[in-house]
Structures are given as C-alpha cells and as structure tokens.
Design a protein around this motif. Structure first.
Motif, PDB file in Angstrom:
ATOM      1  N   ARG A  82      29.901 -38.162  29.386  1.00  0.00           N
ATOM      2  CA  ARG A  82      30.347 -37.570  28.382  1.00  0.00           C
ATOM      3  C   ARG A  82      31.345 -36.607  28.702  1.00  0.00           C
ATOM      4  O   ARG A  82      32.516 -36.427  28.146  1.00  0.00           O
ATOM      5  N   SER A  83      31.126 -35.913  29.633  1.00  0.00           N
ATOM      6  CA  SER A  83      31.828 -34.565  30.407  1.00  0.00           C
ATOM      7  C   SER A  83      33.003 -35.125  30.847  1.00  0.00           C
ATOM      8  O   SER A  83      33.945 -34.614  30.535  1.00  0.00           O
ATOM      9  N   LEU A  84      33.130 -36.228  31.628  1.00  0.00           N
ATOM     10  CA  LEU A  84      34.097 -36.811  32.180  1.00  0.00           C
ATOM     11  C   LEU A  84      35.147 -37.306  31.098  1.00  0.00           C
ATOM     12  O   LEU A  84      36.192 -36.893  31.130  1.00  0.00           O
ATOM     13  N   ILE A  85      34.436 -38.117  30.086  1.00  0.00           N
ATOM     14  CA  ILE A  85      35.678 -38.400  28.992  1.00  0.00           C
ATOM     15  C   ILE A  85      36.146 -37.106  28.186  1.00  0.00           C
ATOM     16  O   ILE A  85      37.333 -37.253  27.934  1.00  0.00           O
ATOM     17  N   GLY A  86      35.230 -36.316  27.885  1.00  0.00           N
ATOM     18  CA  GLY A  86      35.804 -35.171  27.360  1.00  0.00           C
ATOM     19  C   GLY A  86      36.694 -34.447  27.917  1.00  0.00           C
ATOM     20  O   GLY A  86      37.983 -34.002  27.485  1.00  0.00           O
ATOM     21  N   SER A 113      36.377 -30.213  19.744  1.00  0.00           N
ATOM     22  CA  SER A 113      35.862 -29.456  20.833  1.00  0.00           C
ATOM     23  C   SER A 113      34.598 -29.996  21.418  1.00  0.00           C
ATOM     24  O   SER A 113      34.573 -29.953  22.452  1.00  0.00           O
ATOM     25  N   GLN A 114      33.777 -30.251  20.690  1.00  0.00           N
ATOM     26  CA  GLN A 114      32.343 -30.881  21.280  1.00  0.00           C
ATOM     27  C   GLN A 114      32.489 -32.137  22.011  1.00  0.00           C
ATOM     28  O   GLN A 114      31.891 -32.268  23.005  1.00  0.00           O
ATOM     29  N   ILE A 115      33.658 -33.009  21.496  1.00  0.00           N
ATOM     30  CA  ILE A 115      33.696 -34.189  22.365  1.00  0.00           C
ATOM     31  C   ILE A 115      34.353 -33.753  23.695  1.00  0.00           C
ATOM     32  O   ILE A 115      33.871 -34.348  24.746  1.00  0.00           O
ATOM     33  N   ILE A 159      46.000 -29.710  34.953  1.00  0.00           N
ATOM     34  CA  ILE A 159      45.256 -30.624  34.448  1.00  0.00           C
ATOM     35  C   ILE A 159      44.048 -30.846  35.600  1.00  0.00           C
ATOM     36  O   ILE A 159      42.840 -31.152  35.045  1.00  0.00           O
ATOM     37  N   LEU A 160      44.234 -30.409  36.913  1.00  0.00           N
ATOM     38  CA  LEU A 160      43.044 -30.791  37.828  1.00  0.00           C
ATOM     39  C   LEU A 160      41.824 -29.480  37.577  1.00  0.00           C
ATOM     40  O   LEU A 160      40.798 -29.855  37.505  1.00  0.00           O
ATOM     41  N   GLU A 161      42.331 -28.263  36.940  1.00  0.00           N
ATOM     42  CA  GLU A 161      41.403 -27.247  36.653  1.00  0.00           C
ATOM     43  C   GLU A 161      40.561 -27.736  35.308  1.00  0.00           C
ATOM     44  O   GLU A 161      39.232 -27.438  35.375  1.00  0.00           O
ATOM     45  N   ILE A 162      41.033 -28.469  34.768  1.00  0.00           N
ATOM     46  CA  ILE A 162      40.158 -29.093  33.497  1.00  0.00           C
ATOM     47  C   ILE A 162      39.372 -30.170  33.989  1.00  0.00           C
ATOM     48  O   ILE A 162      38.077 -30.029  33.799  1.00  0.00           O
ATOM     49  N   GLY A 163      39.716 -30.829  35.080  1.00  0.00           N
ATOM     50  CA  GLY A 163      38.879 -32.027  35.568  1.00  0.00           C
ATOM     51  C   GLY A 163      38.040 -31.698  36.562  1.00  0.00           C
ATOM     52  O   GLY A 163      37.083 -32.729  37.115  1.00  0.00           O
ATOM     53  N   SER A 215      46.980 -42.918  34.553  1.00  0.00           N
ATOM     54  CA  SER A 215      46.849 -41.569  34.176  1.00  0.00           C
ATOM     55  C   SER A 215      46.083 -41.271  32.688  1.00  0.00           C
ATOM     56  O   SER A 215      45.548 -40.477  32.703  1.00  0.00           O
ATOM     57  N   CYS A 216      45.820 -42.224  32.086  1.00  0.00           N
ATOM     58  CA  CYS A 216      44.900 -42.315  31.126  1.00  0.00           C
ATOM     59  C   CYS A 216      43.789 -43.230  31.101  1.00  0.00           C
ATOM     60  O   CYS A 216      43.657 -44.236  30.371  1.00  0.00           O
ATOM     61  N   SER A 217      42.814 -42.982  32.104  1.00  0.00           N
ATOM     62  CA  SER A 217      41.794 -43.726  32.288  1.00  0.00           C
ATOM     63  C   SER A 217      40.560 -42.922  33.000  1.00  0.00           C
ATOM     64  O   SER A 217      40.926 -41.756  32.995  1.00  0.00           O
ATOM     65  N   TYR A 218      39.607 -43.554  33.482  1.00  0.00           N
ATOM     66  CA  TYR A 218      38.599 -42.720  33.840  1.00  0.00           C
ATOM     67  C   TYR A 218      38.875 -42.109  35.202  1.00  0.00           C
ATOM     68  O   TYR A 218      38.201 -41.287  35.887  1.00  0.00           O
ATOM     69  N   VAL A 219      40.057 -42.537  36.108  1.00  0.00           N
ATOM     70  CA  VAL A 219      40.470 -41.994  37.168  1.00  0.00           C
ATOM     71  C   VAL A 219      41.583 -41.083  37.040  1.00  0.00           C
ATOM     72  O   VAL A 219      42.373 -40.681  38.013  1.00  0.00           O
ATOM     73  N   ARG A 220      41.734 -40.448  35.755  1.00  0.00           N
ATOM     74  CA  ARG A 220      42.853 -39.625  35.520  1.00  0.00           C
ATOM     75  C   ARG A 220      42.975 -38.520  36.569  1.00  0.00           C
ATOM     76  O   ARG A 220      44.033 -38.187  36.990  1.00  0.00           O
TER      77      ARG A 220
END
Length: 171
Positions: free
Chosen positions: A7-11, A40-42, A138-142, A107-112
C-alpha cells in the motif's frame, strides 16, 4: 511483500506520478469522486487502492500502470549498474542504462523508483544534469520503499553529486 508495504509503495508511486505531472490532488479527487483526504490516504498508504482506482488515477495523470514489470529483476539491475560503476566499467554501465531508458513505460509501474534511481545515477555519473532535480524529487517521495542496498546507492550518488558541485563538506 506485506500488504502495508505494498500500500505504501503504491501510494508513493501514485503521489510521485501526480507530482511529476504537476496535477493537483483536487483534480484526482474530482475524477475519482472522492475527497482530497481520501486521495491523500491512498498516497500515504493509509488506504489501499484497488486496481480500478490505480488505473483511474493514472488515467488522469496521462499514463497507464504496468503491473507486469518484475520488481526483483529491476532491483537486481540497479545493483548491477552500480557494480559496473564501482568497477569502472563505464561502457558496459552506459549500455545497460540506455537499455533501461529505452523502456520508459516502466516509469509507471511497481519499479518506478528503481527506474528513477537508474536515471539519477546516469545524470550524476555521466554529468547529464538536465533532469536531475526532477529525479531527486521523485526519489525523495519513494526512498522509503528502497532496500538498504538501494538506499546506500542513492546516498552514495547524492554524495557524488555534491562532490561534482564542489560542495565536498556536505558530500
């Protein structure tokens, strides 16, 4: 992978796509017919998103989510590219990076985030600085979804960036 991590990764992925495309949360909420709080919760992983919601969010952002890319293989590829860099195998490293860059659909996948880590390495190592700030945002978010090895690579490349900017004290 546990449900919370998933869930966290997808969010994080969905948030980084929205941020990259400069789409307000309000637009996503309106398209999904939910509140901004729900979006936001997603994005924070507090609520899980169904495939339908993921697809709707991506549609609003102008992309489609690739569910097929193997995250383990991409993580191994990140480590392989970094090993090539560490062993000064520049030609082989650049060839591998170019192969990854030619598959921008990931870039729009689980490996973004692994994809953007590779682009960040390329930008810093080869001093192609045109989009480095975007990659870092982008990396700071993930980065919370990174393995310890990936996190080490990220911070090592950040230090290399500081060195290139002649800011060796922070590096």
């Amino acid at each position: 992978m546990s449900n919370n991590i998933n869930r966290s990764l997808i969010g994080n992925i969905l948030k980084s796509i929205r941020v990259e495309k400069n789409i307000p949360m309000k637009k996503i909420a309106s398209a999904l017919k939910v509140s901004e709080s729900t979006v936001s919760q997603i994005e924070t992983g507090k609520n899980s998103a169904t495939k339908e919601k993921i697809n709707e969010i991506c549609h609003v952002c102008g992309c489609s989510f690739d569910y097929k890319t193997d995250r383990k293989k991409m993580i191994d590829l990140v480590l392989y590219i970094y090993t090539q860099y560490s062993n000064l195998s520049t030609d082989e490293m650049n060839s591998t990076i170019e192969e990854v860059k030619s598959n921008s659909f990931i870039s729009c996948s689980y490996v973004r985030f692994e994809y953007y880590l590779i682009l960040y390495m390329d930008g810093i190592i080869n001093q192609n600085n045109e989009d480095v700030q975007l990659f870092k945002r982008i990396l700071e978010i993930g980065k919370s979804s990174f393995s310890n090895k990936e996190l080490s690579i990220y911070y090592d490349i950040k230090a290399l960036e500081k060195m290139y900017l002649n800011d060796s004290i922070k590096a």
